[in-house]
Design a protein around this motif. Structure first.
Motif, PDB file in Angstrom:
ATOM      1  N   ASP A  21       0.936  -1.155   0.038  1.00  0.00           N
ATOM      2  CA  ASP A  21      -0.032   0.078  -0.103  1.00  0.00           C
ATOM      3  C   ASP A  21       1.069   1.069   0.038  1.00  0.00           C
ATOM      4  O   ASP A  21       1.596   1.556   0.842  1.00  0.00           O
ATOM      5  N   ARG A  24       0.392   3.680   2.918  1.00  0.00           N
ATOM      6  CA  ARG A  24       0.920   3.199   4.409  1.00  0.00           C
ATOM      7  C   ARG A  24       2.393   3.321   4.506  1.00  0.00           C
ATOM      8  O   ARG A  24       2.846   3.687   5.083  1.00  0.00           O
ATOM      9  N   GLU A  66      -0.936  -1.901   9.807  1.00  0.00           N
ATOM     10  CA  GLU A  66      -0.159  -0.597   9.785  1.00  0.00           C
ATOM     11  C   GLU A  66       0.497  -0.272  10.929  1.00  0.00           C
ATOM     12  O   GLU A  66       1.608  -0.082  11.227  1.00  0.00           O
TER      13      GLU A  66
END
Length: 360
Positions: A21, A24, A66
């Motif tokens: 991602d 992220r 995350e």
């Protein structure tokens, strides 16, 4: 705290390569940029944790990958900073999970507050909660309160007439007295964990009786700590790998490096699997406590293996002349003892037996 030289760039770790991602990754890189210059100073580390907490999704609303990746990456750079960050993020996650919210304004908490989570119990001491016309008040002693003298607020468990409950507390109130020690730890020396004494200190309830321990997020918070342990071991492993770039490694050095890679890769796979199960809400097949104890146990064994092989491969040299390595090793060795070793293994075994069918 185990600081890197100022010329070193912090390198993020990737817990789950199957879920890349870009957003992220950018947030993680930005958060890590300040870690090497914190240099063991609790005040700046807490201020940094508060800033990070405003930008990183908490585990209850944005998934666990995350925050776990951030904790692991921070610990790979500096174990002490990760030890500051972890309870702050855990508290933010807990507060976001509370049904109906919490009256934080009444205890002076805002987005700049720095949080601890004090849930330990100890022999001979007890924290009692009593309700009056003026609200809830806490009286007694709470053991093992890390950084209580430096934080602004904490989530703390206390015993009430209807059982064990969680409360939010202003640590700066005059009715709250953090002890300065004893704290003679060689690892994490700046993370003073000592009793706090309370005398009718005002507090606000966080959830109902038993809510704190019964919610699934309690287990996920425990795995967040394991992500820190794993990241700390990654930091040691990077030192071992760096040694192979300075001179040609012999067969023994290669064997140690290979063993470390096997241990850390297995632990990462365990953390990644649980993060997917949690984020995809597919944990019904196993109790959250089982998943947490299993993942923590896998990580602890990987840390032990990494410490052993790095120590055997590198010898006493870096322990005695390399400040960063020596502190990292001492910090990680103490931090990982939050795992209760065979007692936690026994708890896992008890839960498995209660399910009546083998999990494999």
């Amino acid at each position: 705290m185990t600081a890197l030289p100022t010329t070193a760039r912090p390198t993020a770790v990737v817990l789950d390569p199957s879920r890349p991602d870009a957003g992220r990754a950018l947030r993680l890189t930005a958060a890590l940029a300040d870690v090497p210059v914190l240099r063991g100073d609790v005040g700046p580390a807490l201020a940094w944790a508060a800033r990070v907490g405003r930008t990183v999704p908490v585990a209850s609303t944005g998934g666990v990958l995350e925050p776990w990746e951030l904790l692991a990456s921070t610990a790979a750079v500096d174990v002490g900073v990760a030890r500051v960050l972890e309870p702050h993020l855990d508290a933010l996650s807990i507060l976001a999970q509370v049904p109906g919210g919490v009256d934080l304004a009444s205890i002076g908490a805002d987005e700049d507050s720095t949080w601890g989570v004090f849930a330990a119990e100890g022999p001979g001491v007890r924290l009692e909660a009593a309700r009056s016309t003026e609200g809830w008040q806490l009286t007694g002693t709470k053991p093992w309160c890390s950084l209580a003298a430096s934080l602004s607020h904490a989530l703390v468990t206390a015993w009430a007439g209807d059982g064990r409950r969680l409360f939010a507390l202003d640590l700066r109130a005059p009715e709250v007295s953090p002890d300065p020690g004893p704290w003679v730890a060689r690892g994490l020396p700046e993370i003073v964990s000592a009793p706090v004494r309370l005398r009718a200190a005002r507090a606000v309830p966080v959830g109902g009786p038993g809510w704190y321990l019964e919610r699934p997020g309690f287990a996920w918070g425990g795995i967040g700590v394991a992500a820190c342990w794993w990241g700390g071991a990654v930091g040691l492993a990077r030192e071992l790998f760096a040694s192979t770039q300075r001179r040609d490694p012999d067969q023994l050095a290669l064997a140690h490096l290979g063993a470390v890679d096997v241990a850390l890769s297995g632990a990462r796979a365990s953390l990644a699997e649980v993060s997917r199960l949690v984020d995809e809400a597919t944990t019904e097949a196993l109790a959250p406590g089982v998943l947490a104890r299993r993942a923590r146990g896998v990580v602890v064994r990987a840390v032990d293996e990494t410490v052993k092989h790095c120590s055997h491969a590198l010898g006493p040299g870096p322990m005695t002349v390399d400040e960063g390595y020596a502190r990292r090793l001492a910090d990680l060795t103490l931090y990982v003892r939050q795992h209760h070793a065979e007692r936690d293994d026994a708890s896992l075994g008890r839960d498995l037996v209660a399910r009546t069918s083998a999990p494999w």
